[in-house]
Design an enzyme around this catalytic site. Structure first.
Site, PDB file in Angstrom:
ATOM      1  N   CYS A 293      -8.551  14.610 -47.060  1.00  0.00           N
ATOM      2  CA  CYS A 293      -9.653  14.687 -46.258  1.00  0.00           C
ATOM      3  C   CYS A 293     -10.492  13.347 -46.725  1.00  0.00           C
ATOM      4  CB  CYS A 293     -10.295  15.878 -45.731  1.00  0.00           C
ATOM      5  SG  CYS A 293      -9.515  17.402 -46.301  1.00  0.00           S
ATOM      6  N   ARG A 322      -1.989  20.107 -56.639  1.00  0.00           N
ATOM      7  CA  ARG A 322      -2.971  21.260 -57.017  1.00  0.00           C
ATOM      8  C   ARG A 322      -2.417  22.077 -58.042  1.00  0.00           C
ATOM      9  NH1 ARG A 322      -3.565  22.992 -50.618  1.00  0.00           N
ATOM     10  NH2 ARG A 322      -4.455  20.841 -49.910  1.00  0.00           N
ATOM     11  N   GLN A 340       1.630  17.007 -47.477  1.00  0.00           N
ATOM     12  CA  GLN A 340       1.560  17.631 -45.983  1.00  0.00           C
ATOM     13  C   GLN A 340       1.502  16.541 -45.007  1.00  0.00           C
ATOM     14  OE1 GLN A 340      -2.815  18.131 -47.506  1.00  0.00           O
ATOM     15  NE2 GLN A 340      -2.443  20.306 -46.913  1.00  0.00           N
ATOM     16  N   ASP A 342      -0.572  15.976 -42.757  1.00  0.00           N
ATOM     17  CA  ASP A 342      -1.873  16.068 -42.483  1.00  0.00           C
ATOM     18  C   ASP A 342      -2.441  15.369 -41.400  1.00  0.00           C
ATOM     19  OD1 ASP A 342      -4.204  17.392 -43.197  1.00  0.00           O
ATOM     20  OD2 ASP A 342      -4.428  16.181 -44.978  1.00  0.00           O
ATOM     21  N   HIS A 344      -6.575  14.383 -39.601  1.00  0.00           N
ATOM     22  CA  HIS A 344      -7.917  14.665 -39.179  1.00  0.00           C
ATOM     23  C   HIS A 344      -8.506  14.034 -38.014  1.00  0.00           C
ATOM     24  CE1 HIS A 344      -7.506  15.361 -43.636  1.00  0.00           C
ATOM     25  NE2 HIS A 344      -8.204  16.218 -43.358  1.00  0.00           N
ATOM     26  N   LYS A 424     -10.744  28.718 -38.181  1.00  0.00           N
ATOM     27  CA  LYS A 424      -9.474  28.191 -38.175  1.00  0.00           C
ATOM     28  C   LYS A 424      -8.183  29.119 -37.399  1.00  0.00           C
ATOM     29  CE  LYS A 424      -7.702  30.220 -42.346  1.00  0.00           C
ATOM     30  NZ  LYS A 424      -6.937  29.744 -43.554  1.00  0.00           N
ATOM     31  N   HIS A 470      -9.237  19.700 -39.581  1.00  0.00           N
ATOM     32  CA  HIS A 470      -8.275  19.338 -40.279  1.00  0.00           C
ATOM     33  C   HIS A 470      -7.186  20.025 -39.558  1.00  0.00           C
ATOM     34  CE1 HIS A 470     -10.869  19.076 -43.954  1.00  0.00           C
ATOM     35  NE2 HIS A 470     -11.569  19.858 -43.210  1.00  0.00           N
TER      36      HIS A 470
HETATM   37 ZN   LIG Z   1      -8.410  18.021 -44.518  1.00  0.00          ZN
END
Ligand SMILES: [Zn+2]
Ligand SMILES: [Zn+2]
Length: 598
Positions: A293, A322, A340, A342, A344, A424, A470
């Site tokens: 992010c 992680r 990911q 991912d 945004h 979410k 996200h």
């Molecule tokens: Zn994010």
């Protein structure tokens, strides 16, 4: 299990059956070990367990004995009798049971239930008795032991478990059992367990040469082998194009960032235990990224944005790191480094509704394209502690809810279960064995725009804060690959199969013709291999079948003379003497449709 599902479960007959089976098991165990100490025995998903402190280690033969004795107790049709007692009475009843005494003290002080979990109000203390066994218990139970069907339960295994889950305490012996309403349900459950073992992605990953984890490299770090990587490339390419068609822009960002960045984002305050130790670069700390992010935010911030520039949708296959304890690492599904899919989304308030709808629509499209069909949505709403304006929370939550309903998804609401920074949707997918896997997330964020001072210039010429969302569709590519392997049991759809066809020749004299066929298929974009080994045909077929290669093209004298092939599919079906062009038409059609089967 979600809270809602758990509550429903606790009211079910199945829950009573399992809880009662746990008591019956404890009775049988105490008969075998009169000096044995009992601790707790709750129902769990699919069954129950009970923890014991016994003079010796249990063996699989013991389990058979205990099971046998349980069936006798069941036949006795003993009633489950509840009695409310005082703490003093309870202590007297369990005077030789130190674990129960500890639990009674917890109940007495209030605050803890008989399993040591926190309670909201001061509970009454009750005991349940069936036959000779008395337990400290809140219930509920079945009326009598005969409500448990002797052929619908089974003791599964023995495991070690610390008292109160604390490794400083004594290690107890836990017996797991499963119990169902009907014998058929038990059979079905045991079949699913067997099937899950066969489909285990760690086992198939090895057999099909898809990926590995090397001790030399480190635990929880995945090595994608050519065949696994081929599948990932196909998934990524498909999804990359779909993102472009859906108005996303692709970005790339580095794997590390300065400590200052993670201070601004708050990760070093709230997420540090999941981050790896920093590395020193010219006297400054840098951290491997646990999330993408902040990088996407910096890209957004690199320009002054006008209301006309929104929405901006930045997508990246972002690799993050992680920390996970080594004990919880598991194949592809719990790892230390993963990528990911991912994205945004930065948008204006008036765009929120449409953006959420689009994100959910897109998510379902991508998952369905992968051959997944069954979904369930979970909506998590505002917790007690939160940041941002409650009006924005409300607006965001309603947008999420309307999107779920517009897509006719069955869903559950986790009231107050959202992260402190926004509501979410989690999308879970049911696989071929009805197991739920969490894949997609669409998550609002009222925190980061504030922390990074994000803004755009509105129609009124003044700065405004954009909404930030996200969003991940497949989630982690590693985890998704694990789900895909298990869902298809390694027999991937044709479009995803790393090897789509293999040419098998019966004798060496067919080699030239076989090579010609390989060349033609290759030119048509089919991923094809040639089995040139001088093995017998049947052995070659068996190997191809084990590798779950969708099609085998078998070539002998007849085929060569007629300029044809014999086609055998991995499901065993066979078609002799067909034209290569006919096979190509069929294969290309399945590939274009991304059909899950052949
Ligand atoms: Zn994010
Ligand atoms: Zn109980």
């Amino acid at each position: 299990m979600s809270q809602q599902v758990q509550e429903k479960y606790e009211e079910s007959q199945l829950y009573r059956i399992r809880h009662s089976a746990a008591h019956i098991m404890a009775e049988a165990v105490l008969e075998m070990f009169p000096e044995g100490k009992v601790s707790i025995g709750p129902p769990v998903e699919n069954g129950f367990y009970y923890d014991f402190d016994l003079p010796r280690n249990l063996t699989p033969e013991d389990l058979q004995q205990i099971e046998k004795r349980m069936r006798q107790i069941i036949q006795g049709k003993y009633e489950f009798k509840k009695t409310v007692v005082s703490a003093e009475q309870a202590k007297k009843i369990f005077e030789n049971q130190p674990y129960k005494l500890e639990l009674i003290e917890g109940l007495e002080k209030g605050g803890l239930d008989e399993y040591g979990n926190p309670l909201k109000e001061q509970p009454e203390i009750s005991i349940y008795q069936q036959d000779t066994f008395v337990d400290l218990c809140r219930g509920p139970h079945v009326q009598n032991t005969k409500e448990i069907k002797p052929d619908a339960f089974k003791l599964m295994n023995i495991a070690g478990a610390y008292w109160r889950g604390d490794e400083k305490n004594k290690m107890l012996q836990r017996i797991y059992g499963t119990a169902w309403e009907k014998a058929d349900d038990l059979k079905q459950y045991l079949w699913k367990l067997e099937e899950a073992k066969k489909r285990d992605h760690r086992k198939l990953g090895k057999e099909l040469d898809l990926f590995s984890i090397s001790e030399e490299v480190g635990a929880g770090l995945i090595l994608w082998h050519p065949k696994g990587a081929m599948i990932r490339v196909l998934v990524e390419d498909f999804s990359r194009n779909a993102h472009l068609e859906n108005g996303y822009e692709w970005v790339f960002s580095p794997h590390i960032g300065r400590a200052q960045l993670w201070h601004t984002s708050g990760h070093l305050d709230f997420y540090k235990e999941s981050m790896y130790s920093p590395m020193d670069i010219e006297g400054e700390d840098y951290y491997a990224k646990p999330m993408n992010c902040p990088f996407h935010i910096e890209i957004f911030k690199s320009h002054l944005r006008s209301y006309r520039d929104l929405p901006r949708r930045y997508a990246e296959y972002g690799t993050v790191y992680r920390y996970e304890r080594s004990g919880v690492l598991h194949g592809l599904t719990r790892v230390r480094g993963f990528t990911q899919d991912d994205a945004h989304i930065f948008c204006r308030p008036d765009q929120v509704e449409e953006e959420i709808n689009r994100a959910l629509e897109f998510s379902l499209y991508v998952l369905r394209s992968m051959g997944l069909q069954d979904f369930k949505a979970y909506l998590s709403t505002r917790p007690e502690k939160y940041v941002g304006d409650p009006v924005n929370w409300e607006k965001a939550t309603e947008a999420l809810r309307r999107a779920i309903e517009a897509h006719n998804l069955s869903y559950e609401v986790d009231e107050g279960g959202g992260a402190f920074y926004g509501p979410k949707i989690d999308l879970k997918v049911m696989d071929a064995l009805d197991r739920e896997w969490q894949l997609s997330t669409i998550q609002f964020d009222f925190n980061l725009p504030e922390r990074f001072g994000l803004e755009y210039i509105g129609e009124d010429g003044k700065p405004h804060q954009p909404y930030m969302v996200h969003r991940a569709l497949l989630g982690s590519m590693e985890r998704f690959f694990g789900v895909l392997i298990e869902h298809f049991s390694g027999a991937f759809p044709l479009w995803l199969s790393p090897v789509q066809a293999i040419v098998i020749l019966i004798a060496d004299r067919h080699l030239e013709y076989a090579r010609e066929i390989v060349k033609k298929l290759h030119a048509e974009g089919i991923r094809v291999e040639l089995d040139e080994r001088s093995e017998r045909m049947n052995a070659k077929i068996r190997d191809a079948q084990k590798q779950k290669i969708p099609y085998m093209l078998i070539i002998g004298d007849n085929e060569m003379d007629a300029g044809q092939v014999s086609l055998r599919a991995r499901d065993g079906s066979q078609q002799n003497n067909i034209l290569l062009s006919d096979f190509l038409v069929r294969a290309k059609d399945l590939i274009a449709k991304r059909a899950p089967g052949l």
